[in-house]
Design an enzyme around this catalytic site. Sequence first.
Site, PDB file in Angstrom:
ATOM      1  N   TYR A  39       2.084  22.986  15.436  1.00 26.58           N
ATOM      2  CA  TYR A  39       3.527  23.175  15.312  1.00 26.58           C
ATOM      3  C   TYR A  39       4.134  21.942  14.645  1.00 26.58           C
ATOM      4  O   TYR A  39       3.970  20.829  15.118  1.00 26.58           O
ATOM      5  CB  TYR A  39       4.174  23.373  16.677  1.00 26.58           C
ATOM      6  N   HIS A 444      17.373 -12.210   1.334  1.00 26.59           N
ATOM      7  CA  HIS A 444      16.343 -13.259   1.398  1.00 26.59           C
ATOM      8  C   HIS A 444      16.191 -13.738   2.850  1.00 26.59           C
ATOM      9  O   HIS A 444      17.190 -13.898   3.554  1.00 26.59           O
ATOM     10  CB  HIS A 444      16.767 -14.441   0.517  1.00 26.59           C
TER      11      HIS A 444
END
Length: 458
Positions: A39, A444
């Site tokens: 499923y 960064h």
Amino acid sequence: MKQYDAIIIGFGKGGKTLAAELSNRGWKVALIERSEKMYGGTCINVGCIPTKALIHEAQTAETLFKDEYKKQAVFYKHAVARKDKMTAFLREKNFNNLTNHPNVTFYNGSAFFLSPKEVKVVLADEELTLQGKEIFIDTGSTSILPAIEGIRDSKRVYTSTTLLDLDMLPHHLIVVGAGTIGLEYASMYAGFGSKVTVIEGGNKFFPAQDRDIAAKVKEDLEARGVEFCMNARVQSIADTDESVTLSYIDAANGTPHHLEASAILVATGRKPLIDSLNLEEAGVQVDAHGAIVVDEHLHTTTPHIWALGDVKGGAQFTYLSLDDFRIIRNQLFGDRTRSTADRNPVPYALFIDPPLAHVGLTEEEAMRHGYSIKVSQLPALSVIRTRTLQKTAGMLKAVIDAQTGRIIGCTLFCAGAPEIINIVNVAMKTGQKYTFLRDFIFTHPSMSEGLNDLFNIE
């Protein structure tokens, strides 16, 4: 005979999404799935999700218990249990989400065609015949078992599906096949602490990639203990009391070899799962590889019957199955402009450690196509984020059309590659020049800012 607006055979990514869409639009939908363990489809049960969960677990095991097999084996057993709990949760969630739709009738049984519009469903205690205005096939794919002596008799031979259920860490795992599945499992089990030997029939490692990338991948895997036997023609497999023996011949010189291991993973590809569908009765043609033939709008040779996902052949990615759904939705309810021809380039990711992701053409392919190109390479350790992650292995590579400045290919073999490749793909899809990524402002420290340096070329 029960009448439906749509019959969907298979509970995969595309099929389940389509069932919900059609139900929301008031269509009466029959969804048929033969396995209660599937499923939600391959991805959440035996594919992407459980394997990537175990790959993450393997990275943890390698960090915590490197060269301590007993501790790694205990960790592995618990990792498999955690994986099983997760897949059971997702399977139930998918089942409940879909069956709660008022217009969806679910049948847990096998389906086969009686005619182009009639499908017989064999349930546990009865058989039914359903008739559908539109019929969709999403039965997925299954592992290929090559014709090797003893392969079907061995109790220690596994496929990528059945190996996921093994909760005892193999001390020595042989992987037959160095494709995507084989390399991911080799990397994963090396991380868990198994000795891993990869048997490959070809003489060219990772042929889909440029030789510099392939060499780097092989070098990294070997540094983690994975052994490779290239040009190896497997002859037979035989169980002993405590192990399994694989015999092969070196195709280069004819020398016979014998390897003893705890388990063997056969990773020689997957094929469309069409057995028992009785497609000939529906007028649905298949190609020489057993894949259902479709046009660019996913119609089969019987126009009201469609195929989506792995069963139609080609690249076997969950995200393509989802895009198949989008194409069908557009054909049924939209302006009918979407097709399989308009979704390139399609990226892919190989979840080894570090992972590899690629989109577009390789350098070798670009040259074969006659492009005038610029090539940029960057060691992964040049990206400062790799040092904070302590993941400095790998390299980044980009291929630029020298005449237009557009990106025509990129390979990232580094930490975060499966995520970062999507940034490159967006730039390619929207026709940006390479300078777009060269000058883009990234956070960064991040792996994505490595694109600034990768595309800093003249």
